[in-house]
Motif scaffolding. Structure first.
Motif, PDB file in Angstrom:
ATOM      1  N   LEU A  57       0.825  -1.207   0.000  1.00  0.00           N
ATOM      2  CA  LEU A  57       0.000   0.000   0.000  1.00  0.00           C
ATOM      3  C   LEU A  57       0.864   1.264   0.000  1.00  0.00           C
ATOM      4  CD1 LEU A  57      -2.781  -1.044   2.528  1.00  0.00           C
ATOM      5  CD2 LEU A  57      -3.100  -0.563   0.095  1.00  0.00           C
ATOM      6  N   ARG A  58       2.001   1.202   0.669  1.00  0.00           N
ATOM      7  CA  ARG A  58       2.901   2.357   0.695  1.00  0.00           C
ATOM      8  C   ARG A  58       3.383   2.697  -0.716  1.00  0.00           C
ATOM      9  NH1 ARG A  58       7.549   0.739   3.932  1.00  0.00           N
ATOM     10  NH2 ARG A  58       5.977   0.636   5.577  1.00  0.00           N
ATOM     11  N   GLU A  59       3.683   1.668  -1.520  1.00  0.00           N
ATOM     12  CA  GLU A  59       4.131   1.910  -2.892  1.00  0.00           C
ATOM     13  C   GLU A  59       2.997   2.487  -3.748  1.00  0.00           C
ATOM     14  OE1 GLU A  59       7.176   1.814  -3.823  1.00  0.00           O
ATOM     15  OE2 GLU A  59       7.982   0.860  -2.039  1.00  0.00           O
ATOM     16  N   VAL A  96       9.243   3.029  -8.354  1.00  0.00           N
ATOM     17  CA  VAL A  96       8.056   2.506  -7.671  1.00  0.00           C
ATOM     18  C   VAL A  96       7.449   1.348  -8.452  1.00  0.00           C
ATOM     19  CG1 VAL A  96       5.679   3.051  -7.001  1.00  0.00           C
ATOM     20  CG2 VAL A  96       7.519   4.644  -6.454  1.00  0.00           C
ATOM     21  N   MET A  97       7.323   1.520  -9.777  1.00  0.00           N
ATOM     22  CA  MET A  97       6.698   0.465 -10.576  1.00  0.00           C
ATOM     23  C   MET A  97       7.575  -0.766 -10.695  1.00  0.00           C
ATOM     24  SD  MET A  97       3.726   1.332 -10.960  1.00  0.00           S
ATOM     25  CE  MET A  97       3.444  -0.300 -11.653  1.00  0.00           C
ATOM     26  N   ARG A  98       8.891  -0.613 -10.680  1.00  0.00           N
ATOM     27  CA  ARG A  98       9.747  -1.798 -10.695  1.00  0.00           C
ATOM     28  C   ARG A  98       9.531  -2.618  -9.429  1.00  0.00           C
ATOM     29  NH1 ARG A  98       9.486  -1.218 -14.993  1.00  0.00           N
ATOM     30  NH2 ARG A  98      11.024  -1.028 -16.651  1.00  0.00           N
ATOM     31  N   ARG A  99       9.395  -1.929  -8.306  1.00  0.00           N
ATOM     32  CA  ARG A  99       9.152  -2.661  -7.058  1.00  0.00           C
ATOM     33  C   ARG A  99       7.775  -3.313  -7.078  1.00  0.00           C
ATOM     34  NH1 ARG A  99      11.993   1.937  -4.908  1.00  0.00           N
ATOM     35  NH2 ARG A  99      10.059   3.023  -4.356  1.00  0.00           N
ATOM     36  N   ALA A 111      -6.323  -6.086   1.500  1.00  0.00           N
ATOM     37  CA  ALA A 111      -5.803  -4.839   2.066  1.00  0.00           C
ATOM     38  C   ALA A 111      -6.092  -3.663   1.138  1.00  0.00           C
ATOM     39  CB  ALA A 111      -4.301  -4.967   2.316  1.00  0.00           C
ATOM     40  N   VAL A 112      -5.924  -3.872  -0.163  1.00  0.00           N
ATOM     41  CA  VAL A 112      -6.204  -2.802  -1.127  1.00  0.00           C
ATOM     42  C   VAL A 112      -7.695  -2.479  -1.136  1.00  0.00           C
ATOM     43  CG1 VAL A 112      -6.182  -2.186  -3.577  1.00  0.00           C
ATOM     44  CG2 VAL A 112      -4.212  -3.340  -2.562  1.00  0.00           C
ATOM     45  N   PHE A 122      -6.407   5.060  -5.789  1.00  0.00           N
ATOM     46  CA  PHE A 122      -5.137   4.616  -6.354  1.00  0.00           C
ATOM     47  C   PHE A 122      -5.219   4.723  -7.869  1.00  0.00           C
ATOM     48  CE2 PHE A 122      -5.418   1.984  -2.373  1.00  0.00           C
ATOM     49  CZ  PHE A 122      -4.426   2.671  -1.682  1.00  0.00           C
ATOM     50  N   TYR A 123      -4.065   4.987  -8.493  1.00  0.00           N
ATOM     51  CA  TYR A 123      -4.018   5.175  -9.942  1.00  0.00           C
ATOM     52  C   TYR A 123      -3.018   4.216 -10.574  1.00  0.00           C
ATOM     53  CZ  TYR A 123      -5.857   9.649  -8.247  1.00  0.00           C
ATOM     54  OH  TYR A 123      -6.589  10.613  -7.590  1.00  0.00           O
ATOM     55  N   LEU A 124      -3.443   3.577 -11.661  1.00  0.00           N
ATOM     56  CA  LEU A 124      -2.570   2.750 -12.497  1.00  0.00           C
ATOM     57  C   LEU A 124      -2.774   3.216 -13.929  1.00  0.00           C
ATOM     58  CD1 LEU A 124      -3.246  -0.744 -10.882  1.00  0.00           C
ATOM     59  CD2 LEU A 124      -1.166   0.627 -10.635  1.00  0.00           C
TER      60      LEU A 124
END
Length: 216
Positions: A57-59, A96-99, A111-112, A122-124
């Motif tokens: 969630l932090r990411e 961030v996206m690599r992680r 959790a999400v 949240f945005y993707l």
């Protein structure tokens, strides 16, 4: 066995090169050591990253903060580009996206969902879904995340379908759960921008579109 044609396309410039060759059946099957005579290197092993749900969630929150920020000058390109690896910006979108893409998402589904139900968004966007928006080709070969499958699972869990909404010429899929939402889109800043000023203009347009989507 047969004739083959390979076309390689560079993802950002769309420059192409191609080659043709004929493959024939060998008279024997070589042993693996002949095909790969060197021992595997550590760099060839990409174990999936392990995150707790809070770390995951932090990411997602870091990614949201990037989209909602207001960058100026080169900082806009440094922070917003999916493809730009900037070692001195370890919290930019690329990092961030690599992680995120190199960890399993399914364990964090509940959790999400709970975070969204409690009001978070949240945005993707664009390449965050690990496919090139124009071709649908998978981008990160080492990714173990399946964002689109995750979104389908989240939709089933919430008994809600994403709504297709348009704002500022951008098409969004908005999955609302409780007081929050998961917003996805094929809109790509890397396909719309090159100069820092392009990144700045794209981000302003995105933020305006998001304000309109969630205007009361």
């Amino acid at each position: 066995v047969g004739e083959y044609r390979i076309v390689a396309t560079e993802s950002m410039t769309r420059l192409q090169a191609e080659a043709r060759f004929t493959l024939t059946a060998p008279g024997y099957v070589p042993v693996r050591s002949v095909l790969n005579p060197f021992p595997e290197r550590a760099s060839e092993r990409w174990p999936a990253a392990k995150m707790t749900s809070e770390e995951f969630l932090r990411e997602l929150r870091r990614l949201r903060a990037i989209y909602e920020a207001s960058y100026e000058g080169l900082e806009a390109k440094y922070m917003l580009s999916y493809y730009l690896n900037v070692p001195f910006r370890p919290e930019n979108r690329h990092a961030v996206m690599r992680r995120l893409q190199r960890t399993q998402w399914a364990p964090h589904l509940k959790a999400v969902a709970e975070a969204i139900r409690n009001g978070e968004r949240f945005y993707l966007l664009g390449e965050d879904l690990n496919t090139d928006p124009a071709t649908g080709i998978r981008i990160d070969p080492f990714a173990c995340a399946e964002p689109r499958a995750f979104i389908k699972q989240l939709s089933r869990m919430a008994a809600q379908r994403p709504r297709i909404l348009k704002s500022e010429g951008i098409t969004f899929n908005v999955l609302r759960i409780g007081g929050g939402a998961l917003v996805t889109s094929d809109a790509s800043v890397d396909r719309a921008a090159y100069h820092s000023s392009d990144f700045i203009a794209w981000q302003r347009k995105l933020k305006k579109a998001l304000r309109e989507l969630f205007a009361e």
